[in-house]
Design a protein around this motif. Sequence first.
Motif, PDB file in Angstrom:
ATOM      1  N   PRO A  18       0.801  -1.237   0.000  1.00  0.00           N
ATOM      2  CA  PRO A  18       0.000   0.000   0.000  1.00  0.00           C
ATOM      3  C   PRO A  18       0.826   1.276   0.000  1.00  0.00           C
ATOM      4  N   TYR A  19       1.910   1.328   0.796  1.00  0.00           N
ATOM      5  CA  TYR A  19       2.629   2.586   0.983  1.00  0.00           C
ATOM      6  C   TYR A  19       4.135   2.480   0.728  1.00  0.00           C
ATOM      7  N   GLU A  23       6.341   4.255  -2.636  1.00  0.00           N
ATOM      8  CA  GLU A  23       7.241   5.359  -2.292  1.00  0.00           C
ATOM      9  C   GLU A  23       8.696   4.999  -2.576  1.00  0.00           C
ATOM     10  N   PHE A  80      11.884   7.711   4.434  1.00  0.00           N
ATOM     11  CA  PHE A  80      10.434   7.819   4.545  1.00  0.00           C
ATOM     12  C   PHE A  80      10.101   8.866   5.602  1.00  0.00           C
ATOM     13  N   GLN A  86       3.353   4.204   8.110  1.00  0.00           N
ATOM     14  CA  GLN A  86       3.126   3.561   6.823  1.00  0.00           C
ATOM     15  C   GLN A  86       3.174   2.034   6.905  1.00  0.00           C
ATOM     16  N   ARG A  88       2.196  -1.726   7.745  1.00  0.00           N
ATOM     17  CA  ARG A  88       0.998  -2.543   7.894  1.00  0.00           C
ATOM     18  C   ARG A  88       1.437  -3.962   8.259  1.00  0.00           C
TER      19      ARG A  88
END
Length: 218
Positions: A18-19, A23, A80, A86, A88
């Motif tokens: 997801p993140y 990135e 980051f 971020q 999970r």
Amino acid sequence: MPKTWIFDLDNTLHDAEPYIFPEMNRLMNDYVSQHLGIGVDEADALRLHYWQRYGTTLSGLLHHHDHIDPEHFLAETHRFADLPRQLRPMRGLRATLARLPGRKILFTNAPLAYAVTVLRGLGVAYRFDGVIAIQQTRLRPKPDLAGYRRLLQRYRLDPRRCVMVEDSRGNLAPARRLGMATVWLARRARRGPVVDVALHRLDALPAIAGRRGWLHNK
């Protein structure tokens, strides 16, 4: 004595889709674009090509572009703004690790600082007895056999008493060759010549390990 559990990091202990991965890919594309003087779209294609051919984008860059500083690349592409938020964690992560007796080693192609930060962010750093990151393999990423041998040597491990848990089937092949038991954790996972156990969820590992006798002193 109990098994030694060797875990990958991204998409094994936590869901990076997801993140984290988007990135990270953006940061790598920007880095490659800037340092090779190419457009971002071309950098994206090159990053993917190097990852598929060499195991990591960095390995491809070092192979073809000798002006790249590996430590600088690793630092710049793993920055980051708010990494803990971020993350999970995989469902049941903490309980799963608690139910697996024996040593636990993290074995990742990511840089050390990132790996340690993620373990702390997930609240499981205390569960691990060691970390082998890309620097500890002398920049020889999985599935390069040299990194696995460095792991075994550093922690004085008998591969026949190790279980390796990975989201990448290709990274399990060297482990199986060395004599480790292998667990492929992925939605599409299935058993095969290099896969002893196929898992779709990490929290299913203790039960399956119990049925296989991996939790006992033998």
